[in-house]
Write a protein that holds these residues in place. Structure first.
Motif, PDB file in Angstrom:
ATOM      1  N   VAL A   1      -9.896   9.983 -16.802  1.00  0.00           N
ATOM      2  CA  VAL A   1      -9.761  10.877 -15.805  1.00  0.00           C
ATOM      3  C   VAL A   1      -9.146  12.251 -16.559  1.00  0.00           C
ATOM      4  O   VAL A   1      -9.548  13.324 -16.391  1.00  0.00           O
ATOM      5  CB  VAL A   1      -8.802  10.527 -14.629  1.00  0.00           C
ATOM      6  N   TYR A   2      -7.979  12.184 -17.062  1.00  0.00           N
ATOM      7  CA  TYR A   2      -7.124  13.236 -17.552  1.00  0.00           C
ATOM      8  C   TYR A   2      -7.741  13.608 -19.138  1.00  0.00           C
ATOM      9  O   TYR A   2      -7.421  14.591 -19.594  1.00  0.00           O
ATOM     10  CB  TYR A   2      -5.922  12.631 -17.731  1.00  0.00           C
ATOM     11  N   ASP A   3      -8.498  12.758 -19.915  1.00  0.00           N
ATOM     12  CA  ASP A   3      -8.976  12.894 -21.133  1.00  0.00           C
ATOM     13  C   ASP A   3      -8.020  12.983 -22.178  1.00  0.00           C
ATOM     14  O   ASP A   3      -8.036  13.989 -23.207  1.00  0.00           O
ATOM     15  CB  ASP A   3      -9.986  14.000 -21.088  1.00  0.00           C
ATOM     16  N   HIS A   4      -6.793  12.334 -22.177  1.00  0.00           N
ATOM     17  CA  HIS A   4      -5.558  12.476 -23.048  1.00  0.00           C
ATOM     18  C   HIS A   4      -6.028  11.634 -24.262  1.00  0.00           C
ATOM     19  O   HIS A   4      -6.635  10.601 -24.255  1.00  0.00           O
ATOM     20  CB  HIS A   4      -4.475  11.912 -22.234  1.00  0.00           C
ATOM     21  N   ASN A   5      -5.409  12.051 -25.364  1.00  0.00           N
ATOM     22  CA  ASN A   5      -5.746  11.306 -26.539  1.00  0.00           C
ATOM     23  C   ASN A   5      -4.395  10.355 -26.622  1.00  0.00           C
ATOM     24  O   ASN A   5      -3.548  10.143 -25.629  1.00  0.00           O
ATOM     25  CB  ASN A   5      -5.398  12.004 -27.877  1.00  0.00           C
ATOM     26  N   VAL A   6      -4.213   9.378 -27.535  1.00  0.00           N
ATOM     27  CA  VAL A   6      -3.243   8.351 -27.389  1.00  0.00           C
ATOM     28  C   VAL A   6      -1.965   8.883 -27.296  1.00  0.00           C
ATOM     29  O   VAL A   6      -1.000   8.396 -26.671  1.00  0.00           O
ATOM     30  CB  VAL A   6      -3.608   7.438 -28.522  1.00  0.00           C
ATOM     31  N   CYS A   7      -1.676   9.949 -28.097  1.00  0.00           N
ATOM     32  CA  CYS A   7      -0.184  10.330 -28.404  1.00  0.00           C
ATOM     33  C   CYS A   7       0.225  11.173 -26.798  1.00  0.00           C
ATOM     34  O   CYS A   7       1.102  10.806 -26.216  1.00  0.00           O
ATOM     35  CB  CYS A   7       0.053  11.601 -29.360  1.00  0.00           C
TER      36      CYS A   7
END
Length: 328
Positions: free
Chosen positions: A107-113
């Motif tokens: 949904v937010y397209d965040h990376n792992v960090c």
């Protein structure tokens, strides 16, 4: 033992219905109903009061423990309640983790960090991550109850605990409503990491504290008059009357103690807890995973029905197998 003597069935019944009001909020029920403005104002006020009702009931029961007749066990009993809430928070945070991860990556397209930072902030500072919105109340209660117990341990009188909580509640209300400039802007930025003023420090503490005042002797006619007055004001400015109106609602619950079989109301108590937390799994299922339903009336009906069935099944399973009941 003190809690059992002070408890009344009205608490269970009201919490049960409030759990469905919370479901209606997360299903966007009010946004999907065409009704006159006056009705919309009533619905909005009722929805605003659902979570505060949970707070004041918890605050009242905490006050009965800390300031009841059983002075010897009051501290240990209250700490045990706080530890139970922490255990409950950890359990449901773990159960919500798959949904949180879905939100972070898809949904937010965040990376792992970014996801790790977001999740840690949600768990420890906000009480919310993707589609686990109900957890904010539990974290807020943990913080608020912890602050009350610390004050109690240091010998601070109840009236000063309440006054300090009211002061911080007012400070939080003012800061988030002032223009975003200078020092205030810096304060607002720092508060954004803990979700503004909706947390245990500025919000939960005050509602728990005012619940501890539930034993104040107020005649019925004044309770009725204050309820009518605050309800009318709340139709136009609900954010300004939540605290006193929650207290008056507590007084009404104490006046009208619901009679009935204790077993029935214990069931409602367990269902209110499960409904409150479990419904977001089905909101997620119907809106994001299956993607077949939009927020509104039909989503509320579907989620309410499935959540009720699921809650009953969980309770029956726990009772049948005598497993750990700590999360209900």
């Amino acid at each position: 033992m003190e809690q059992k003597r002070e408890y009344n069935n009205s608490f269970d019944l009201v919490k049960f219905w409030c759990s469905y009001i919370v479901i209606s909020i997360h299903c966007g029920l009010s946004n999907d109903i065409a009704c006159p403005p006056s009705i919309s104002q009533i619905v909005n006020l009722v929805q605003c009061m659902a979570v505060p009702i949970f707070y004041v009931i918890s605050g009242y029961l905490l006050g009965c423990k800390l300031y009841g007749a059983d002075k010897e066990n009051s501290w240990h009993s209250s700490v045990k309640t706080l530890l139970w809430q922490i255990k409950l928070y950890v359990l449901w945070a773990v159960l919500f983790l798959p949904i949180n991860l879905y939100g972070e990556f898809f949904v937010y397209d965040h990376n792992v960090c970014q996801s790790v930072i977001s999740l840690l902030q949600g768990w420890f500072l906000v009480g919310e991550n993707h589609d686990s919105w109900p957890l904010w109340y539990l974290l807020s209660s943990i913080v608020g109850m912890g602050l009350i117990l610390v004050c109690y341990r240091f010998g601070i009188k109840k009236k000063y605990i309440v006054l300090l909580s009211f002061f911080l509640y007012a400070v939080g209300m003012v800061i988030v409503r002032l223009p975003d400039e200078g020092v205030v802007g810096s304060l607002q930025y720092m508060m954004s990491f803990i979700h503004g003023n909706r947390n245990g420090f500025f919000f939960g503490w005050a509602f728990l504290a005012i619940g501890m005042l539930g034993k104040l002797s107020i005649t019925r006619k004044y309770v009725y008059a204050l309820f009518i007055f605050l309800f009318i004001v709340g139709l136009f400015k609900p954010q300004y009357v939540c605290l006193p109106l929650a207290f008056i609602c507590l007084q009404l619950m104490l006046i009208y103690k619901k009679k009935g079989a204790p077993k029935t109301f214990r069931l409602l108590r367990k269902m209110s807890t499960l409904n409150y937390f479990m419904h977001m799994f089905f909101v997620f299922l119907f809106t994001e995973f299956l993607g077949s339903m939009q927020q509104g009336v039909w989503l509320f009906i579907a989620v309410a029905i499935v959540t009720t069935i699921a809650s009953c099944c969980v309770i029956l399973g726990i009772e049948r197998h005598n497993t750990d009941k700590s999360f209900v």
